[in-house]
Design a protein around this motif. Structure first.
Motif, PDB file in Angstrom:
ATOM      1  N   ARG A  84       0.819  -1.226   0.000  1.00 32.05           N
ATOM      2  CA  ARG A  84       0.000   0.000   0.000  1.00 32.05           C
ATOM      3  C   ARG A  84       0.844   1.263   0.000  1.00 32.05           C
ATOM      4  O   ARG A  84       0.403   2.312  -0.485  1.00 32.05           O
ATOM      5  CB  ARG A  84      -0.953   0.016   1.195  1.00 32.05           C
ATOM      6  N   ASP A  85       2.089   1.168   0.527  1.00 22.78           N
ATOM      7  CA  ASP A  85       2.976   2.336   0.560  1.00 22.78           C
ATOM      8  C   ASP A  85       4.185   2.169  -0.346  1.00 22.78           C
ATOM      9  O   ASP A  85       5.132   2.948  -0.277  1.00 22.78           O
ATOM     10  CB  ASP A  85       3.442   2.591   2.004  1.00 22.78           C
ATOM     11  N   PHE A  86       4.131   1.161  -1.202  1.00 27.38           N
ATOM     12  CA  PHE A  86       5.178   0.974  -2.205  1.00 27.38           C
ATOM     13  C   PHE A  86       4.935   1.974  -3.329  1.00 27.38           C
ATOM     14  O   PHE A  86       3.876   2.601  -3.408  1.00 27.38           O
ATOM     15  CB  PHE A  86       5.125  -0.460  -2.747  1.00 27.38           C
ATOM     16  N   ASN A  87       5.930   2.135  -4.220  1.00 31.24           N
ATOM     17  CA  ASN A  87       5.772   3.068  -5.336  1.00 31.24           C
ATOM     18  C   ASN A  87       4.500   2.754  -6.121  1.00 31.24           C
ATOM     19  O   ASN A  87       4.346   1.658  -6.668  1.00 31.24           O
ATOM     20  CB  ASN A  87       6.972   2.962  -6.294  1.00 31.24           C
ATOM     21  N   GLY A  88       3.578   3.706  -6.154  1.00 30.01           N
ATOM     22  CA  GLY A  88       2.330   3.503  -6.884  1.00 30.01           C
ATOM     23  C   GLY A  88       1.319   2.644  -6.154  1.00 30.01           C
ATOM     24  O   GLY A  88       0.277   2.288  -6.692  1.00 30.01           O
ATOM     25  N   GLY A  89       1.622   2.278  -4.902  1.00 29.20           N
ATOM     26  CA  GLY A  89       0.698   1.456  -4.133  1.00 29.20           C
ATOM     27  C   GLY A  89       0.537   0.062  -4.698  1.00 29.20           C
ATOM     28  O   GLY A  89      -0.532  -0.544  -4.588  1.00 29.20           O
ATOM     29  N   VAL A  90       1.604  -0.477  -5.296  1.00 27.18           N
ATOM     30  CA  VAL A  90       1.547  -1.779  -5.962  1.00 27.18           C
ATOM     31  C   VAL A  90       1.971  -2.895  -5.015  1.00 27.18           C
ATOM     32  O   VAL A  90       3.005  -2.803  -4.344  1.00 27.18           O
ATOM     33  CB  VAL A  90       2.457  -1.788  -7.208  1.00 27.18           C
ATOM     34  N   ALA A  91       1.174  -3.963  -4.977  1.00 31.57           N
ATOM     35  CA  ALA A  91       1.541  -5.159  -4.208  1.00 31.57           C
ATOM     36  C   ALA A  91       2.478  -5.992  -5.065  1.00 31.57           C
ATOM     37  O   ALA A  91       2.065  -6.630  -6.033  1.00 31.57           O
ATOM     38  CB  ALA A  91       0.293  -5.954  -3.849  1.00 31.57           C
ATOM     39  N   THR A  92       3.765  -5.969  -4.735  1.00 28.17           N
ATOM     40  CA  THR A  92       4.789  -6.608  -5.563  1.00 28.17           C
ATOM     41  C   THR A  92       5.081  -8.044  -5.178  1.00 28.17           C
ATOM     42  O   THR A  92       5.760  -8.765  -5.907  1.00 28.17           O
ATOM     43  CB  THR A  92       6.124  -5.830  -5.436  1.00 28.17           C
ATOM     44  N   GLY A  93       4.578  -8.456  -4.014  1.00 32.70           N
ATOM     45  CA  GLY A  93       4.956  -9.754  -3.475  1.00 32.70           C
ATOM     46  C   GLY A  93       5.800  -9.605  -2.229  1.00 32.70           C
ATOM     47  O   GLY A  93       6.141 -10.596  -1.579  1.00 32.70           O
ATOM     48  N   ARG A  94       6.142  -8.362  -1.885  1.00 30.34           N
ATOM     49  CA  ARG A  94       6.851  -8.098  -0.635  1.00 30.34           C
ATOM     50  C   ARG A  94       5.866  -8.214   0.530  1.00 30.34           C
ATOM     51  O   ARG A  94       4.784  -7.625   0.483  1.00 30.34           O
ATOM     52  CB  ARG A  94       7.468  -6.691  -0.655  1.00 30.34           C
ATOM     53  N   PHE A  95       6.268  -8.933   1.572  1.00 30.17           N
ATOM     54  CA  PHE A  95       5.396  -9.126   2.728  1.00 30.17           C
ATOM     55  C   PHE A  95       5.519  -7.916   3.663  1.00 30.17           C
ATOM     56  O   PHE A  95       5.995  -8.016   4.790  1.00 30.17           O
ATOM     57  CB  PHE A  95       5.759 -10.420   3.454  1.00 30.17           C
TER      58      PHE A  95
END
Length: 376
Positions: A84-95
Motif C-alpha cells: 500500500r505504501d510501495f511506489n504507486g501502491g503496488v503489491a509486488t509480493g513483498r510481505f
C-alpha cells in the motif's frame, strides 16, 4: 618627472612583476591542487562504488521481493493491503506495506532502490547484474520447511544462483561476470520459519532433534549454504541472525502459557542460534581464502525496539497493522483488508509475522552503521 620619482616607479613596477609572478605561481599551484583533489576524490568514489558490484540475496519472506508470485503456493503477498505504501501502491509480493530492509541497503550502496525477484520474467539481465533476490516467503534452512508450504528451498535458491552466474557470463562475458560475482555482497536472511512453521508445528523434526540439536542442525545448513556460494565465486557475505521471533504478534497469540506476551522459549532458541552462527562466521573467515563474512545482528536491535517502542516512534509492538493483528498473514491478511490500520508507521509489524516498512528502514540504518561498512 623627477629622477627620484622615476626610480620609485621602476622599483614599484619591478616589485609588481615579482609579486605578480609569485601570485600567478601560487594561483597555478592552487588550481592544480584543486584539480588533483577532484580527480583523487572521483577515483576514490569510483573505487568505493566498485567495491560492491551487486547485492545478492537468499532467504525467506523478510527478503522475498516477489519470487513467490511465480510459483504455485498460497504463501504470497501480491494483493492489497501489501504494497500500500510501495511506489504507486503496488503489491509486488513483498510481505510488507512497502520496501524491505535489503531494498534500503541496496540503495545505500548506490545500487537499485528496489531489488528484482529472480523469477520475475520482466527482470532483464542488466537489472539482475546489479542486484537480485532468490528468496522465497515461508522457506527455511531446512528443506522440509519449504515443502510444507510448497515454496523454494534454500538448496534451490543456490541452484538459481548458479544459473544466474551462467546467464551473466553469456550476457557480459566471463571476465566481467566473474568480477561482478566476486565483488557482490551476499546476504542470507533465513531461519525463523524453521521453528514457527516446522519444528513447533510439524511432528517430524521434534522426534529427530531436541530444540538445541535442531538449532545446531540449522546452523550447519547455513554454513553449508555459504560454502556452496563461495565455491560458485561469492566472497563477501552477510549472515543474518534470527530476530526475537518469540515477540512476533503470531508468537504472542500462540503463547498459551502467557497469552499476549513474548514467547521466551522461542527467544532463547533464537539467541542460541545466533551464538552458534557467530561461531560459524569466525570459522568461515578462518577456513576460506579471500572471504569476508560478517554477522548481522537483528536480535538486539528489534529487542530494544520492542522494549522501548516510543524511542523509535512506534506505539504498537504486539499487533500487526493488518486485520486483528494477532494471526493474519499472507492470504488471511488480504481477507481482512478493510481492518488494516490507518497509520502504519506507528506499528512495528505490518501483519502478524512481518515488519512494517518503517521497521525495515530502521533496521537497514542500524545494519549500515554497524556492519555494512565492512564491505566498503
Amino acid at each position: 618627472m623627477t629622477r627620484a620619482r622615476v626610480s620609485l616607479n621602476l622599483r614599484f613596477a619591478s616589485h609588481y612583476r615579482a609579486t605578480s609572478n609569485t601570485s600567478s605561481q601560487s594561483s597555478l599551484c592552487f588550481w592544480l591542487l584543486l584539480l588533483l583533489l577532484h580527480f583523487s576524490r572521483s577515483a576514490s568514489s569510483r573505487a568505493t562504488a566498485a567495491k560492491v558490484s551487486a547485492f545478492i540475496v537468499f532467504g525467506d519472506s523478510t527478503v522475498d521481493t516477489g519470487n513467490n508470485n511465480f510459483i504455485p503456493t498460497i504463501a504470497r503477498a501480491n494483493f492489497p493491503p501489501y504494497g500500500r505504501d510501495f511506489n504507486g501502491g503496488v503489491a509486488t509480493g513483498r510481505f510488507s506495506n512497502g520496501r524491505l530492509v535489503t531494498d534500503f541497503i541496496s540503495q545505500a550502496f548506490g545500487l537499485p532502490s528496489t531489488l528484482p525477484a529472480y523469477l520475475d520474467p520482466s527482470s532483464t539481465i542488466d537489472q539482475l547484474a546489479k542486484g537480485v533476490t532468490f528468496a522465497s516467503g515461508a522457506t527455511g534452512l531446512d528443506d522440509l520447511t519449504a515443502k510444507f508450504t510448497s515454496v523454494i528451498p534454500l538448496s534451490q535458491q543456490l541452484e538459481y544462483f548458479e544459473e544466474y552466474k551462467a546467464r551473466l557470463e553469456a550476457a557480459k562475458g566471463e571476465s566481467v561476470a566473474k568480477e561482478i560475482i566476486a565483488e557482490a555482497v551476499y546476504i542470507f536472511s533465513i531461519g525463523t520459519n524453521d521453528f514457527i512453521l516446522n519444528y513447533f508445528t510439524l511432528p517430524v523434526r521434534p522426534v529427530q532433534y531436541t530444540p538445541a540439536e535442531y538449532v545446531s542442525y540449522l546452523v550447519s545448513l547455513a554454513e553449508a549454504a555459504a560454502r556452496d556460494a563461495y565455491h560458485l565465486g561469492a566472497r563477501k557475505f552477510g549472515l543474518s541472525g534470527l530476530p526475537p521471533f518469540g515477540c512476533l504478534p503470531l508468537s504472542r497469540t500462540r503463547n498459551h502459557r502467557e497469552p499476549g506476551e513474548c514467547n521466551e522459549e522461542y527467544n532463547q532458541l533464537a539467541m542460541r542460534f545466533n551464538a552458534e552462527l557467530q561461531d560459524t562466521v569466525t570459522k568461515l573467515n578462518g577456513d576460506l581464502a579471500g572471504v569476508l563474512v560478517v554477522y548481522i545482528d537483528i536480535y538486539s536491535v528489534l529487542s530494544d525496539i520492542v522494549a522501548n517502542p516510543s524511542d523509535y516512534g512506534f506505539e504498537n509492538v504486539a499487533q500487526g497493522c493488518c486485520g486483528t493483528g494477532l494471526i493474519e498473514t499472507a492470504v488471511l491478511c488480504g481477507l481482512d483488508e478493510p481492518l488494516t490500520c490507518q497509520d502504519v508507521d506507528k506499528y512495528v509489524f505490518f501483519d502478524s509475522a512481518h515488519p512494517s516498512e518503517q521497521l525495515y528502514r530502521i533496521l537497514a540504518d542500524k545494519i549500515l552503521k554497524s556492519t555494512a561498512g565492512a564491505f566498503l
